[in-house]
Design a protein around this motif. Structure first.
Motif: not given
Length: 250
Positions: A77, A79, A100, A102, A247
């Motif tokens: 996972r 971000a 995803l 930012c 996220v």
């Protein structure tokens, strides 16, 4: 033989991707060491999600890893956080519009920190007028430099404010090239929204230049101001934290 003081080499993008392929932690990929001063706080705020922050060594590396994220197992996972950079003056390319990824609200994390911390309010008395005068001179150059940079990214916009304000250097910096006209409209726009639109590292250096002229008073550093504001985040830093949290939310 390398000195013991030699800086640790920054991993390559390939090496960082190899690390990400093996991680079991939800991971936030951010730009560099200064950013980590802010985003380590994000790690603490999102500890209930087990989030880890990884420095990629620069904005281009973050974007390269983002572009190659399909090489990383979907079970990892991820971000990403990056400075908006000159996309603040143009637009975010469609390929980078993603939950995803930012982006800072202003040009960079420094812009968001200056705004959240209301750092210009640290100036008092004559410092305020001196800072404003120097800011106007800096913006006069920055508008010209930015107009060139947006056409040709090799034209610099990252000169230190003290260099831009130097009376010996300024005439050549402000000289128009053949066939060039001064970007008056851009200059007016930057004056109105300089806190968002102008390179934040430059604004922070100009602010420090004025704060650190006080005899007998403590001197500030950019890293100290970043940490102080990160410890008490305002709306813009909280917005980044919330975007990352969304996220990884269950």
């Amino acid at each position: 033989m390398p000195s013991a003081q030699t800086a640790k080499a920054q991993p390559t993008v390939d090496e960082l991707i190899a690390v990400l392929k093996r991680t079991a932690l939800p991971t936030v990929v951010c730009e560099g060491d200064d950013d980590l001063i802010v985003y380590r706080r994000l790690e603490d705020q999102l500890r209930h999600l087990g989030v880890s922050v990884l420095s990629a060594g620069g904005r281009e590396n973050v974007l390269q890893i983002f572009n190659r994220r399909s090489e990383i197992p979907s079970s990892v996972r991820l971000a990403f956080i990056a400075d908006r950079d000159t996309w603040i003056n143009t637009a975010v390319p469609a390929a980078y519009v993603s939950p995803l990824l930012c982006l800072t609200s202003g040009y960079s994390i420094e812009n968001d920190v200056i705004a959240d911390g209301k750092l210009e309010s640290l100036l008092v008395g004559a410092e305020v007028s001196t800072y404003k005068e120097q800011l106007e001179l800096f913006l006069e150059w920055y508008a010209l430099a930015l107009s060139r940079h947006l056409t040709n990214p090799s034209d610099p916009i990252a000169y230190h404010p003290k260099y831009v304000l130097n009376s010996k250097e300024r005439p050549s910096l402000m000289a128009l090239r053949f066939g060039e006209t001064y970007p008056t409209i851009m200059r007016e726009t930057l004056s109105t929204k300089y806190g968002t639109l102008v390179r934040g590292k430059s604004l922070l250096l100009l602010l420090l230049h004025n704060l650190n002229t006080r005899d007998g008073l403590p001197r500030y550093t950019d890293k100290a101001l970043l940490e102080i504001v990160a410890a008490n985040p305002g709306e813009l830093l909280t917005k980044i934290t919330n975007a990352v949290a969304s996220v990884f939310a269950p």
